[in-house]
Design a protein around this motif. Structure first.
Motif, PDB file in Angstrom:
ATOM      1  N   TYR A 572     -39.440 -58.855 112.595  1.00  0.00           N
ATOM      2  CA  TYR A 572     -38.402 -59.236 111.643  1.00  0.00           C
ATOM      3  C   TYR A 572     -38.985 -60.235 110.631  1.00  0.00           C
ATOM      4  CZ  TYR A 572     -34.792 -57.118 114.567  1.00  0.00           C
ATOM      5  OH  TYR A 572     -34.005 -56.240 115.286  1.00  0.00           O
ATOM      6  N   LYS A 573     -38.470 -60.132 109.421  1.00  0.00           N
ATOM      7  CA  LYS A 573     -38.743 -61.168 108.414  1.00  0.00           C
ATOM      8  C   LYS A 573     -37.601 -62.177 108.538  1.00  0.00           C
ATOM      9  CE  LYS A 573     -39.650 -61.961 103.502  1.00  0.00           C
ATOM     10  NZ  LYS A 573     -39.690 -61.368 102.128  1.00  0.00           N
ATOM     11  N   VAL A 574     -37.928 -63.388 108.949  1.00  0.00           N
ATOM     12  CA  VAL A 574     -36.925 -64.345 109.381  1.00  0.00           C
ATOM     13  C   VAL A 574     -36.957 -65.561 108.456  1.00  0.00           C
ATOM     14  CG1 VAL A 574     -36.075 -65.755 111.269  1.00  0.00           C
ATOM     15  CG2 VAL A 574     -37.203 -63.565 111.743  1.00  0.00           C
ATOM     16  N   LEU A 575     -35.749 -66.013 108.102  1.00  0.00           N
ATOM     17  CA  LEU A 575     -35.565 -67.266 107.378  1.00  0.00           C
ATOM     18  C   LEU A 575     -34.749 -68.208 108.252  1.00  0.00           C
ATOM     19  CD1 LEU A 575     -35.690 -69.080 104.829  1.00  0.00           C
ATOM     20  CD2 LEU A 575     -33.561 -67.970 104.062  1.00  0.00           C
ATOM     21  N   LEU A 576     -35.301 -69.370 108.539  1.00  0.00           N
ATOM     22  CA  LEU A 576     -34.618 -70.381 109.332  1.00  0.00           C
ATOM     23  C   LEU A 576     -34.098 -71.457 108.396  1.00  0.00           C
ATOM     24  CD1 LEU A 576     -33.810 -71.715 112.012  1.00  0.00           C
ATOM     25  CD2 LEU A 576     -36.108 -72.703 112.127  1.00  0.00           C
ATOM     26  N   VAL A 577     -32.777 -71.684 108.426  1.00  0.00           N
ATOM     27  CA  VAL A 577     -32.138 -72.662 107.549  1.00  0.00           C
ATOM     28  C   VAL A 577     -31.619 -73.806 108.421  1.00  0.00           C
ATOM     29  CG1 VAL A 577     -30.374 -73.099 105.809  1.00  0.00           C
ATOM     30  CG2 VAL A 577     -31.479 -70.849 105.950  1.00  0.00           C
ATOM     31  N   CYS A 578     -32.138 -75.020 108.188  1.00  0.00           N
ATOM     32  CA  CYS A 578     -31.690 -76.199 108.934  1.00  0.00           C
ATOM     33  C   CYS A 578     -30.536 -76.827 108.156  1.00  0.00           C
ATOM     34  CB  CYS A 578     -32.840 -77.187 109.084  1.00  0.00           C
ATOM     35  SG  CYS A 578     -34.194 -76.558 110.080  1.00  0.00           S
ATOM     36  N   THR A 579     -29.306 -76.615 108.662  1.00  0.00           N
ATOM     37  CA  THR A 579     -28.124 -77.152 107.983  1.00  0.00           C
ATOM     38  C   THR A 579     -27.631 -78.436 108.614  1.00  0.00           C
ATOM     39  OG1 THR A 579     -26.648 -75.841 109.364  1.00  0.00           O
ATOM     40  CG2 THR A 579     -27.416 -74.828 107.313  1.00  0.00           C
ATOM     41  N   ASP A 580     -28.428 -79.007 109.513  1.00  0.00           N
ATOM     42  CA  ASP A 580     -28.059 -80.285 110.097  1.00  0.00           C
ATOM     43  C   ASP A 580     -28.422 -81.384 109.102  1.00  0.00           C
ATOM     44  OD1 ASP A 580     -27.518 -82.487 111.613  1.00  0.00           O
ATOM     45  OD2 ASP A 580     -28.720 -81.870 113.362  1.00  0.00           O
ATOM     46  N   LEU A 581     -27.452 -81.744 108.239  1.00  0.00           N
ATOM     47  CA  LEU A 581     -27.682 -82.721 107.183  1.00  0.00           C
ATOM     48  C   LEU A 581     -27.418 -84.148 107.667  1.00  0.00           C
ATOM     49  CD1 LEU A 581     -26.039 -80.834 104.175  1.00  0.00           C
ATOM     50  CD2 LEU A 581     -28.392 -80.735 105.022  1.00  0.00           C
ATOM     51  N   ARG A 582     -27.170 -84.335 108.969  1.00  0.00           N
ATOM     52  CA  ARG A 582     -26.887 -85.667 109.474  1.00  0.00           C
ATOM     53  C   ARG A 582     -28.092 -86.212 110.254  1.00  0.00           C
ATOM     54  NH1 ARG A 582     -21.465 -86.545 108.645  1.00  0.00           N
ATOM     55  NH2 ARG A 582     -20.255 -84.661 108.228  1.00  0.00           N
ATOM     56  N   ASP A 659     -29.412 -73.173 111.842  1.00  0.00           N
ATOM     57  CA  ASP A 659     -29.344 -74.267 112.806  1.00  0.00           C
ATOM     58  C   ASP A 659     -28.385 -75.307 112.256  1.00  0.00           C
ATOM     59  OD1 ASP A 659     -29.703 -76.183 114.741  1.00  0.00           O
ATOM     60  OD2 ASP A 659     -31.598 -76.916 113.920  1.00  0.00           O
ATOM     61  N   THR A 660     -27.218 -75.492 112.957  1.00  0.00           N
ATOM     62  CA  THR A 660     -26.197 -76.386 112.439  1.00  0.00           C
ATOM     63  C   THR A 660     -25.916 -77.495 113.450  1.00  0.00           C
ATOM     64  OG1 THR A 660     -23.969 -76.483 111.512  1.00  0.00           O
ATOM     65  CG2 THR A 660     -24.296 -75.059 113.420  1.00  0.00           C
ATOM     66  N   VAL A 661     -25.021 -78.392 113.047  1.00  0.00           N
ATOM     67  CA  VAL A 661     -24.687 -79.545 113.887  1.00  0.00           C
ATOM     68  C   VAL A 661     -23.695 -79.129 114.973  1.00  0.00           C
ATOM     69  CG1 VAL A 661     -25.127 -81.206 112.061  1.00  0.00           C
ATOM     70  CG2 VAL A 661     -22.858 -80.194 112.299  1.00  0.00           C
ATOM     71  N   ALA A 662     -23.407 -80.096 115.869  1.00  0.00           N
ATOM     72  CA  ALA A 662     -22.427 -79.848 116.921  1.00  0.00           C
ATOM     73  C   ALA A 662     -21.043 -79.620 116.320  1.00  0.00           C
ATOM     74  CB  ALA A 662     -22.393 -81.010 117.893  1.00  0.00           C
ATOM     75  N   ILE A 663     -20.323 -78.642 116.840  1.00  0.00           N
ATOM     76  CA  ILE A 663     -19.044 -78.231 116.273  1.00  0.00           C
ATOM     77  C   ILE A 663     -17.963 -79.276 116.476  1.00  0.00           C
ATOM     78  CG2 ILE A 663     -17.160 -76.552 116.543  1.00  0.00           C
ATOM     79  CD1 ILE A 663     -19.414 -75.524 114.885  1.00  0.00           C
ATOM     80  N   VAL A 664     -17.894 -79.849 117.698  1.00  0.00           N
ATOM     81  CA  VAL A 664     -16.794 -80.748 118.032  1.00  0.00           C
ATOM     82  C   VAL A 664     -16.909 -82.075 117.298  1.00  0.00           C
ATOM     83  CG1 VAL A 664     -15.651 -81.982 119.930  1.00  0.00           C
ATOM     84  CG2 VAL A 664     -16.465 -79.646 120.268  1.00  0.00           C
ATOM     85  N   THR A 665     -18.145 -82.579 117.199  1.00  0.00           N
ATOM     86  CA  THR A 665     -18.325 -83.918 116.618  1.00  0.00           C
ATOM     87  C   THR A 665     -18.341 -83.910 115.101  1.00  0.00           C
ATOM     88  OG1 THR A 665     -20.734 -83.650 116.824  1.00  0.00           O
ATOM     89  CG2 THR A 665     -19.562 -84.711 118.655  1.00  0.00           C
ATOM     90  N   THR A 688     -22.831 -79.922 129.879  1.00  0.00           N
ATOM     91  CA  THR A 688     -21.709 -79.637 128.990  1.00  0.00           C
ATOM     92  C   THR A 688     -20.449 -79.440 129.822  1.00  0.00           C
ATOM     93  OG1 THR A 688     -23.206 -78.562 127.446  1.00  0.00           O
ATOM     94  CG2 THR A 688     -20.848 -78.156 127.171  1.00  0.00           C
ATOM     95  N   ARG A 689     -19.394 -80.145 129.454  1.00  0.00           N
ATOM     96  CA  ARG A 689     -18.129 -80.049 130.184  1.00  0.00           C
ATOM     97  C   ARG A 689     -17.315 -78.848 129.690  1.00  0.00           C
ATOM     98  NH1 ARG A 689     -16.084 -84.113 133.010  1.00  0.00           N
ATOM     99  NH2 ARG A 689     -13.974 -83.535 132.331  1.00  0.00           N
ATOM    100  N   PHE A 690     -16.456 -78.363 130.616  1.00  0.00           N
ATOM    101  CA  PHE A 690     -15.619 -77.223 130.280  1.00  0.00           C
ATOM    102  C   PHE A 690     -14.743 -77.503 129.065  1.00  0.00           C
ATOM    103  CE2 PHE A 690     -15.671 -76.090 135.058  1.00  0.00           C
ATOM    104  CZ  PHE A 690     -16.898 -75.482 134.906  1.00  0.00           C
ATOM    105  N   ASP A 691     -14.121 -78.674 129.050  1.00  0.00           N
ATOM    106  CA  ASP A 691     -13.164 -78.965 127.979  1.00  0.00           C
ATOM    107  C   ASP A 691     -13.843 -79.065 126.617  1.00  0.00           C
ATOM    108  OD1 ASP A 691     -14.544 -81.184 128.727  1.00  0.00           O
ATOM    109  OD2 ASP A 691     -12.824 -82.562 128.715  1.00  0.00           O
ATOM    110  N   MET A 692     -15.085 -79.639 126.586  1.00  0.00           N
ATOM    111  CA  MET A 692     -15.793 -79.746 125.309  1.00  0.00           C
ATOM    112  C   MET A 692     -16.204 -78.373 124.804  1.00  0.00           C
ATOM    113  SD  MET A 692     -15.694 -82.916 124.604  1.00  0.00           S
ATOM    114  CE  MET A 692     -16.854 -82.969 123.242  1.00  0.00           C
ATOM    115  N   ALA A 693     -16.735 -77.539 125.686  1.00  0.00           N
ATOM    116  CA  ALA A 693     -17.127 -76.194 125.264  1.00  0.00           C
ATOM    117  C   ALA A 693     -15.914 -75.374 124.852  1.00  0.00           C
ATOM    118  CB  ALA A 693     -17.879 -75.500 126.400  1.00  0.00           C
ATOM    119  N   LYS A 694     -14.800 -75.534 125.587  1.00  0.00           N
ATOM    120  CA  LYS A 694     -13.588 -74.810 125.233  1.00  0.00           C
ATOM    121  C   LYS A 694     -13.082 -75.246 123.864  1.00  0.00           C
ATOM    122  CE  LYS A 694      -9.986 -72.180 125.962  1.00  0.00           C
ATOM    123  NZ  LYS A 694     -10.100 -70.719 125.855  1.00  0.00           N
ATOM    124  N   GLU A 695     -13.152 -76.530 123.607  1.00  0.00           N
ATOM    125  CA  GLU A 695     -12.720 -77.029 122.291  1.00  0.00           C
ATOM    126  C   GLU A 695     -13.608 -76.475 121.184  1.00  0.00           C
ATOM    127  OE1 GLU A 695     -11.856 -81.291 120.024  1.00  0.00           O
ATOM    128  OE2 GLU A 695     -12.563 -81.236 122.102  1.00  0.00           O
TER     129      GLU A 695
END
Length: 729
Positions: A572-582, A659-665, A688-695
């Motif tokens: 594959y010709k792959v492009l990796l985009v780092c969107t973690d701007l924090r 590649d992005t940041v954590a969804i919940v935080t 990883t806790r159930f409630d955090m992953a579920k959220e």
């Protein structure tokens, strides 16, 4: 699919997972061992602190020897049964028995049993004053002939140290006494047995004595009654002029004799009539039965004549067949036949006459007896009432005499038993000072401590398991989140990370692990992830993939980097985009060229897309890095320029990995979710806790994300079997 996973989750919750509990206990074996050790230590501490108690036993058995000696005793012998022996066990600890022990051993002075002086406290004084206001007098202490308060308290203290048990299927009673002093325990057990036997002997003696006194009184009464009944009987007997000792008169005896003779006469008359009628009917019918006639008339002459007649008839038939009727021999035989027939008829007439005469005599005898009986009955009717009264007096005298003799015999037995001293029980084994303590029981206490410790360990283990709400197996992902579980990614070994090379730190080596360790379990997991996403792209092509997690530090950036490199090795010709701007992490890439700008510059409009692309011959992928953080990261990622970047990447590359940041935080990843073809949620194993992953999953679904599944990351396959994971690393 989500509904089916939810149903499986409900079924899993409704049944007890025995294998899961077993694995949980294996995982916390150290906790179980610590609990057991703690229990043993506590048990040993109790053994040191608790003062030992010693139990001595005296054994009693039902004594059946008295029953063999005195089978007809006034006081019934003890009949052993389970209920009777249980009743005697209660008697052993009765107050009157224990009082003997207290007085004999002077236990009132023993500090283990002595009653403590009662000093009313503040509450007792206030209670007495309150009762006094209402005129209620306090209870007076027992100081009379009965048991005093002090004696009652000593007896109760002694009773608490006694246990009386019955040996199963035997007639044995065990008197167990527990004390701190083994010699005192043996002395008390033997004293209690002796006091119980003394109590039995005294009770038996008193009961026998009372029975003897009562029998003496009754005997005098019956003696006078017997004298009176005999005097009345003799007076009436003399007045009736009875000479027989049994009180029967001559008239009465004559009536009895006449009745007996009349019965015999009637029997003889009936017998004579039966014989006469039978012979007369045979004589009239000329059909004689010589055997019956001989039996009835007791005459053998007829039998002889009939035998001769039969022989003559045979001779006549023989001669007639040879010579005819006129031959002299035939005529002679015929004359003999007539003579014999005449003799038989004459004998029958004689027998009939004899039987008729016997019948007449029997009938006359019967009639005479009937007349005599009737006359005797008329003569005795006048004295009938007197005779009845005489019989009554005779029976009364005989009854009084029998009762008097029986009571006299019983009184003699009672007098003999007053001196016979034998209890219902006897001692078969006296108590001896025990060599070992009965309480506390070392083995039992240690086993109890061990069991308690293990129970505590199991309880803590189960509590830990109940409180542990982290992901352990791929099945947890499917049941808790209702999304597919794609693959288990193993934990990267620290030894191989450290061997990444002198130019890299272990953290940097993690981003290249799949490329540098081809064939390792981690690289195979990346290939499995790529294969699963390829399979799901048959229905709808996947050009962009976003890797995210519920909280930071779960390894999503490492997964994204290694996945991109694995896809590149697969063609594959792959492009990796780092969107973690924090918290950007791009120092691992090592680009061949230095880009003029980064993702932040492009999104702010200060550069074009081509100026941000970094290339590396080592990794075979292109990277758009986020070299620095941005305060307005969410708005930048939601801008049209980000959408343009994605469209450009899909047009120029086979696969765009985000590649992005954590969804919940953070809100950043949610802005991209609806624009991405597939989203992979990275879940850290045992963290990883159930409630955090579920959220996180709920937030993605609310933003119309297309979730491909979840990756269970950092799985330690050396411990995987303890969590029900059968994958071999």
């Amino acid at each position: 699919m989500a509904r089916g996973v939810a149903m499986e989750h409900n079924l899993a919750q409704s049944s007890i997972d025995l294998r899961g509990i077993y694995l949980m206990l294996r995982r916390h074996v150290r906790l179980l061992a610590s609990g057991g050790l703690l229990g043993v230590v506590l048990a040993l501490a109790l053994l040191v602190l608790i003062r030992p108690q010693y139990t001595a036993t005296t054994t009693l058995m039902v004594d059946s020897r008295e029953e063999k000696i005195l089978n007809d005793a006034i006081i019934a012998p003890f009949r052993p049964s389970s209920n009777a022996i249980a009743s005697e066990a209660a008697v052993v600890v009765a107050p009157n028995v224990l009082k003997r022990v207290v007085e004999r051993l002077e236990l009132a002075r023993d500090p283990d049993f002595a009653a403590s002086p009662r000093i009313p406290g503040v509450l007792g004084t206030a209670k007495a004053q309150l009762f006094a206001l209402f005129g209620i007098r306090p209870r007076e202490p027992n100081t009379g002939e009965g048991l005093s308060d002090e004696m009652i308290e000593v007896i109760e203290s002694l009773r608490k140290s006694i246990e009386v048990t019955q040996s199963q299927y035997t007639n044995l009673l065990n008197v167990n006494v527990t004390s701190r002093d083994p010699r005192k325990a043996a002395r008390l057990a033997n004293a209690i047995a002796d006091a119980y036997l003394d109590q039995q002997l005294e009770g038996r003696y008193n009961a026998t004595k009372r029975a003897t006194e009562w029998l003496k009184e009754r005997l005098e009464e019956h003696k006078g009654r017997l004298r009176q009944s005999e005097e009345r009987f003799e007076v009436l007997k003399a007045r009736l002029d009875l000479v027989e000792k049994d009180g029967a008169s001559l008239e009465e005896k004559q009536l009895v004799r006449l009745n007996e003779e009349l019965v015999l006469a009637r029997a003889r008359t009936a017998e004579a009539r039966a014989k006469y009628e039978s012979v007369r009917r045979q004589a009239d019918g000329r059909a004689l039965d010589e055997k019956q006639l001989a039996e009835i008339a007791q005459s053998s002459l007829i039998t002889q004549l009939r035998t001769q007649l039969a022989q003559v008839i045979r001779d006549e038939d023989s001669l007639r067949s040879r010579f005819g009727y006129a031959h002299p021999a035939v005529v002679k035989v015929h004359a003999e036949k007539r003579g014999l027939t005449s003799q038989i008829d004459e004998e029958v007439r004689r027998i009939v006459a004899v039987l008729k005469n016997e019948l007449d005599v029997a009938t006359s005898r019967e009639a005479s007896l009937e007349r005599s009986l009737k006359a005797a009955t008329l003569r005795s009717s006048d004295q009938k009432s007197e005779y009845v009264r005489l019989k009554e007096l005779q029976r009364e005298a005989e009854s009084d005499k029998a009762l008097y003799e029986a009571m006299l015999q019983r009184m003699k037995q009672a007098a003999a038993q007053e001196t016979w001293k034998m209890a219902d029980f006897r001692v078969v084994a006296e108590a001896v000072p025990p060599l070992t303590s009965s309480q506390p029981k070392t083995k039992m206490l240690v086993m109890a401590g061990l069991g308690l410790g293990f129970g505590l360990g199991i309880g803590l283990t189960l509590l830990t398991g109940l409180l542990d709400k982290t992901f352990k197996r791929g099945r947890d992902v499917e049941t808790k989140l209702a999304i597919p579980h794609i693959v288990d990614v193993p934990l990267l070994p620290a030894r191989q990370l450290a061997a990444g090379g002198p130019a890299r730190t272990p953290d940097q080596s993690a981003f290249h692990f799949a490329s540098e360790h081809v064939g390792s379990p981690f690289a195979d997991a990346m290939l499995g992830l790529l294969s699963s996403l390829q399979s799901s792209s048959r229905e709808m092509p996947i050009k962009s993939i976003m890797f995210t997690s519920s909280t930071p530090g779960e390894g999503k950036s490492v997964i994204a980097a290694n996945f991109a490199q694995t896809a590149a090795r697969s063609g594959y010709k792959v492009l990796l985009v780092c969107t973690d701007l924090r918290t950007p992490t791009v120092n691992w890439f090592g680009p061949t060229n230095e880009p003029k700008a980064d993702l932040v510059d492009y999104l702010n409009g200060r550069a074009e897309i081509e100026d941000t692309v970094a290339r590396s011959s080592h990794t075979a992928i292109d990277l758009i890095p986020a070299a620095r953080s941005a305060a307005n990261a969410a708005s930048l990622l939601a801008s049209p320029r980000m959408e343009k970047l994605l469209d450009w990447g899909k047009a120029n590359y086979d696969l765009v990995v985000i590649d992005t940041v954590a969804i919940v935080t953070c809100l950043d990843g949610r802005m991209l979710a609806r624009r991405i073809d597939a989203t992979v949620v990275v879940i850290e194993w045992l963290k990883t806790r159930f409630d955090m992953a579920k959220e996180a999953v709920d937030l993605l679904l609310k933003n119309d994300a297309r979730i491909a599944g979840a990756v269970l990351n950092k799985v330690d396959f050396t411990k995987a079997k303890l969590y029900g994971i059968n994958t071999i690393a």
